[in-house]
Design an enzyme around this catalytic site. Structure first.
Site, PDB file in Angstrom:
ATOM      1  N   LEU A   1      68.917  28.035  -0.887  1.00  0.00           N
ATOM      2  CA  LEU A   1      67.959  27.590  -1.899  1.00  0.00           C
ATOM      3  C   LEU A   1      66.512  27.687  -1.404  1.00  0.00           C
ATOM      4  O   LEU A   1      65.747  26.728  -1.468  1.00  0.00           O
ATOM      5  CB  LEU A   1      68.289  26.164  -2.350  1.00  0.00           C
ATOM      6  CG  LEU A   1      69.606  26.018  -3.103  1.00  0.00           C
ATOM      7  CD1 LEU A   1      69.898  24.553  -3.396  1.00  0.00           C
ATOM      8  CD2 LEU A   1      69.594  26.836  -4.397  1.00  0.00           C
TER       9      LEU A   1
ATOM     10  N   VAL B   1      62.951  30.276  -1.868  1.00  0.00           N
ATOM     11  CA  VAL B   1      62.240  30.705  -3.077  1.00  0.00           C
ATOM     12  C   VAL B   1      63.079  31.649  -3.934  1.00  0.00           C
ATOM     13  O   VAL B   1      63.265  31.416  -5.129  1.00  0.00           O
ATOM     14  CB  VAL B   1      60.893  31.371  -2.694  1.00  0.00           C
ATOM     15  CG1 VAL B   1      60.252  32.012  -3.916  1.00  0.00           C
ATOM     16  CG2 VAL B   1      59.946  30.342  -2.095  1.00  0.00           C
TER      17      VAL B   1
ATOM     18  N   ASN C   1      73.365  24.708   0.118  1.00  0.00           N
ATOM     19  CA  ASN C   1      72.374  25.052   1.129  1.00  0.00           C
ATOM     20  C   ASN C   1      72.781  24.389   2.438  1.00  0.00           C
ATOM     21  O   ASN C   1      73.293  23.266   2.445  1.00  0.00           O
ATOM     22  CB  ASN C   1      70.974  24.580   0.698  1.00  0.00           C
ATOM     23  CG  ASN C   1      69.880  25.225   1.521  1.00  0.00           C
ATOM     24  OD1 ASN C   1      69.481  26.359   1.243  1.00  0.00           O
ATOM     25  ND2 ASN C   1      69.382  24.535   2.536  1.00  0.00           N
ATOM     26  N   ARG C   2      72.568  25.103   3.533  1.00  0.00           N
ATOM     27  CA  ARG C   2      72.957  24.573   4.843  1.00  0.00           C
ATOM     28  C   ARG C   2      72.294  23.218   5.093  1.00  0.00           C
ATOM     29  O   ARG C   2      72.921  22.295   5.595  1.00  0.00           O
ATOM     30  CB  ARG C   2      72.555  25.581   5.944  1.00  0.00           C
ATOM     31  CG  ARG C   2      73.030  25.220   7.334  1.00  0.00           C
ATOM     32  CD  ARG C   2      72.739  26.366   8.294  1.00  0.00           C
ATOM     33  NE  ARG C   2      71.341  26.755   8.275  1.00  0.00           N
ATOM     34  CZ  ARG C   2      70.378  26.154   8.995  1.00  0.00           C
ATOM     35  NH1 ARG C   2      70.671  25.125   9.771  1.00  0.00           N
ATOM     36  NH2 ARG C   2      69.132  26.580   8.930  1.00  0.00           N
TER      37      ARG C   2
ATOM     38  N   LYS D   1      68.752  34.528   5.389  1.00  0.00           N
ATOM     39  CA  LYS D   1      68.054  35.472   6.261  1.00  0.00           C
ATOM     40  C   LYS D   1      69.006  36.567   6.737  1.00  0.00           C
ATOM     41  O   LYS D   1      70.147  36.294   7.102  1.00  0.00           O
ATOM     42  CB  LYS D   1      67.476  34.710   7.461  1.00  0.00           C
ATOM     43  CG  LYS D   1      66.599  35.551   8.365  1.00  0.00           C
ATOM     44  CD  LYS D   1      66.045  34.697   9.502  1.00  0.00           C
ATOM     45  CE  LYS D   1      65.208  35.544  10.447  1.00  0.00           C
ATOM     46  NZ  LYS D   1      64.717  34.743  11.592  1.00  0.00           N
TER      47      LYS D   1
ATOM     48  N   SER E   1      64.686  43.124  -5.804  1.00  0.00           N
ATOM     49  CA  SER E   1      63.248  43.296  -5.644  1.00  0.00           C
ATOM     50  C   SER E   1      62.492  42.680  -6.807  1.00  0.00           C
ATOM     51  O   SER E   1      62.951  42.702  -7.943  1.00  0.00           O
ATOM     52  CB  SER E   1      62.888  44.776  -5.541  1.00  0.00           C
ATOM     53  OG  SER E   1      61.489  44.937  -5.410  1.00  0.00           O
TER      54      SER E   1
ATOM     55  N   ASN F   1      61.621  49.720  -0.335  1.00  0.00           N
ATOM     56  CA  ASN F   1      60.638  48.986   0.454  1.00  0.00           C
ATOM     57  C   ASN F   1      59.749  49.933   1.257  1.00  0.00           C
ATOM     58  O   ASN F   1      58.559  49.678   1.439  1.00  0.00           O
ATOM     59  CB  ASN F   1      61.342  47.994   1.391  1.00  0.00           C
ATOM     60  CG  ASN F   1      61.834  46.766   0.655  1.00  0.00           C
ATOM     61  OD1 ASN F   1      62.129  46.823  -0.534  1.00  0.00           O
ATOM     62  ND2 ASN F   1      61.926  45.657   1.353  1.00  0.00           N
TER      63      ASN F   1
ATOM     64  N   ARG G   1      50.122  49.571   9.863  1.00  0.00           N
ATOM     65  CA  ARG G   1      50.261  48.119  10.021  1.00  0.00           C
ATOM     66  C   ARG G   1      50.263  47.746  11.504  1.00  0.00           C
ATOM     67  O   ARG G   1      49.645  46.749  11.894  1.00  0.00           O
ATOM     68  CB  ARG G   1      51.541  47.623   9.340  1.00  0.00           C
ATOM     69  CG  ARG G   1      51.529  47.798   7.827  1.00  0.00           C
ATOM     70  CD  ARG G   1      52.597  46.940   7.174  1.00  0.00           C
ATOM     71  NE  ARG G   1      52.731  47.245   5.757  1.00  0.00           N
ATOM     72  CZ  ARG G   1      53.409  46.492   4.896  1.00  0.00           C
ATOM     73  NH1 ARG G   1      54.022  45.384   5.322  1.00  0.00           N
ATOM     74  NH2 ARG G   1      53.487  46.817   3.621  1.00  0.00           N
TER      75      ARG G   1
END
Length: 486
Positions: free
Chosen positions: A11, A13, A33-34, A76, A129, A188, A288
Site C-alpha cells: 500500500l 502510492v 501490507n507488511r 519493491k 505506467s 522506460n 544522468r
C-alpha cells in the site's frame, strides 16, 4: 462473507491508487501490507465505506479471495518480490495467480514464471505506467507471463487501464514469461530518451538563445499543439510556468543532478546483449550519470571554462531557430522509438515472444508517461507492415524525418560550435547517418582485427558466411582464430 475479486499487497502510492481504481470499476479488493498499520490507516481513511477488505496476514488475504485467487504484488523490485512469492505459496493452491506489478527486471520475471508454472501456479509480470495519477485514473498496462492466466485478469486490467478516443484499452496481452516487463523496460528507456531530448531543447533555449522561463513556457505550449503533442511536453510547459512562494520560477532552484531507478540502464544493457545500437537511450542514461558529477563539473567549469556561445541574430532568426529545435526534437524522437522497436524485435526472436508492435504502440497511447499523438502514427506504420524492420523505412516516417534533416543538422552544428552538450540530438543524428550509409569504414576495422588477432573477415566478392585470413606481415602463418560473436 463477500469475497474479493483480487488481492493487492503493497500500500504505497501506486498500490493504494490501483486499489481505489479497481474498486471504482466495480471490483472488490482485499489488501495487505507488511507494515499492517498502513492497512488500518487505509481502510479507515481513503477506503472507508468502499468495497475494500483490509487483511492483516497472508492467510487472511487468501481466505478473502475468490478462486482462482488473484494476488497482485506492488512491492519493491528484486528480493522483496521473491520473498513475498515464497510466503504466498504457503497460503495459495495450484491454479492460483500471482501478479507482479512492479518494475521487475525481465530476466527475474522469466525465472519466476518458469518456477511457478513448474509448481502448478500461474504468474504474470505486468508493467504499469502512468505514475500516481495513472494508477488512480487509468494506467497503461503491459502484462506477460503464463498465457492461461490472462483470461482470469483481462476484465480487471482492461477495466482499470486508460482508454484512447475510440475506447480501445491501453492494455493487452504482450507475450510469454518476461515479455510484459521487457516491453515496460523499453518504455522506460524511451521515457529516458524523451526527457533528455526535451532537456536539450530547454538548454539551447535557456543558455544559447537566452530565453526566459515564461517565453519557453509559451514555446512548449505551442509545441503541444503540433505533432509533438505529448504528456512530457505538457508537463514541461506547466513546470516552466510554475512559481515558488516568492514569485520566482521553481525550476531555477532545482539542483541539476538527475536520479534514476535503473530501468534506463537495463534497457541499454539489454541492447548491448542483443547487439542493437540503442545509442540515444544509452546517451540519455550517461547524461544522468554526468549530471551526478556536480562537484566535479563545478570545478571543471572553473578550470576548463564553462561558458557557451550566445545567439546574436535578429528576432526573426531567433524564432526560426526555435522552430529548428522543434524539428530536431521530433526527428530525434523518431530515432529513439525506431531504436526501441528494433530492440523489442530482436528480443522477441531471442526469447520466442510473438509481440504485436502496433498493439504495443496502442498500449502506450494513453495512461503512460510517454503517451503522445505520435504513437498513433507508429501503430499505423505496423498496421501497414507488421514485419517492418525499422520505423525509418515506413513511408510516413521516412518522409517526415527527411523533411526535418536540415533543421536537425543546424541545431546539432550550432550547439557544437557554441559548446553546448546535446548528446541525445547528436547521437540520434549520427545513428541516422550511419543507418543510411551503404559503405561504413568497418572494412578497415575488420582488417585491423585480422592483422593483430587473425580474427578473419568476409569479402565483398565472395558469398556471405565465408571467412578469410591474410598473413599481413609475412610472419603470421595461415592459422586464424575461430569465428564467434561475443
Amino acid at each position: 462473507m463477500k469475497k474479493a475479486d483480487i488481492g493487492l499487497i503493497g500500500l504505497a502510492v501506486m498500490g493504494e491508487n490501483l486499489v481505489m481504481n479497481m474498486e471504482s470499476k466495480g471490483f472488490t479488493v482485499a489488501v495487505f501490507n507488511r507494515t499492517t498499520d498502513k492497512v488500518t490507516k487505509f481502510v479507515e481513511g481513503r477506503a472507508k465505506g468502499k468495497n475494500i477488505i483490509g487483511t492483516y496476514s497472508l492467510e487472511e488475504l487468501a481466505a478473502n479471495l475468490k478462486k482462482p485467487r488473484r494476488v497482485m504484488l506492488m512491492v519493491k523490485a528484486g528480493q522483496p518480490v521473491d520473498d513475498f512469492i515464497e510466503k504466498l505459496l504457503t497460503v495459495l493452491e495450484p491454479g492460483d495467480i500471482i501478479i507482479d506489478g512492479g518494475n521487475s527486471h525481465f530476466p527475474d520475471t522469466i525465472r519466476r514464471c518458469a518456477d511457478l508454472e513448474s509448481r502448478g501456479f500461474l504468474y504474470i509480470g505486468t508493467g504499469v505506467s502512468g505514475g500516481e495519477e495513472g494508477a488512480l485514473l487509468g494506467p497503461s498496462m503491459m502484462p506477460g507471463g503464463s498465457p492461461a492466466a490472462w483470461p482470469h485478469v483481462k476484465d480487471i486490467f482492461q477495466s482499470i487501464c486508460a482508454h484512447v478516443e475510440d475506447g480501445s484499452p491501453c492494455c493487452d496481452w504482450v507475450g510469454e514469461n518476461g515479455a510484459g516487463h521487457f516491453v515496460k523496460m523499453v518504455h522506460n528507456g524511451i521515457e529516458y530518451g524523451d526527457m533528455q531530448l526535451i532537456c536539450e531543447a530547454y538548454h539551447l533555449m535557456r543558455d544559447y538563445l537566452g530565453m526566459s522561463n515564461d517565453e519557453m513556457h509559451e514555446v512548449f505550449a505551442a509545441w503541444n499543439k503540433t505533432d509533438l503533442d505529448s504528456y512530457l511536453i505538457e508537463i514541461t510547459r506547466d513546470i516552466l510556468a510554475y512559481k515558488d512562494a516568492d514569485g520566482s520560477s521553481i525550476v531555477d532552484k532545482i539542483l541539476d543532478t538527475a536520479g534514476q531507478k535503473g530501468t534506463g540502464k537495463w534497457t541499454a544493457i539489454a541492447a548491448l546483449d542483443e547487439g542493437i545500437p540503442l545509442t540515444l537511450i544509452g546517451e540519455a542514461v550517461f547524461a544522468r550519470f554526468l549530471s551526478a558529477l556536480k562537484d566535479e563539473r563545478v570545478e571543471a567549469s572553473g578550470i576548463l571554462g564553462g561558458s557557451c556561445g550566445k545567439f546574436s541574430g535578429t528576432a526573426e532568426e531567433k524564432t526560426a531557430f526555435v522552430e529548428n529545435i522543434r524539428g530536431a526534437l521530433l526527428a530525434s524522437k523518431i530515432i529513439s522509438y525506431a531504436q526501441g522497436y528494433t530492440l523489442m524485435r530482436s528480443a522477441a526472436k531471442t526469447y520466442g515472444w510473438n509481440l504485436n508492435y502496433g498493439g504495443i504502440a496502442l498500449m502506450w497511447r494513453g495512461g503512460c508517461i510517454i503517451r503522445s499523438v505520435f504513437l498513433g502514427k507508429i501503430k499505423e506504420a505496423y498496421d501497414r507492415d507488421p514485419a517492418l524492420s525499422n520505423l525509418l523505412l515506413d513511408p510516413y516516417f521516412k518522409e517526415k524525418i527527411l523533411s526535418l534533416v536540415p533543421a536537425w543538422r543546424k541545431v546539432v552544428s550550432t550547439a557544437t560550435m557554441a559548446g553546448l552538450p546535446t548528446p541525445a540530438f547528436s547521437s540520434a543524428l549520427t545513428y541516422f547517418d550511419g543507418y543510411r550509409c551503404e559503405h561504413l569504414p568497418q572494412n578497415l576495422l575488420q582488417a585491423q582485427r585480422d592483422y593483430f588477432g587473425a580474427h578473419t573477415y568476409e569479402r565483398i566478392d565472395r558469398a556471405r558466411g565465408e571467412f578469410f585470413h591474410t598473413n599481413w606481415t609475412g610472419r603470421g602463418g595461415d592459422t586464424s582464430a575461430s569465428t564467434y560473436i561475443a
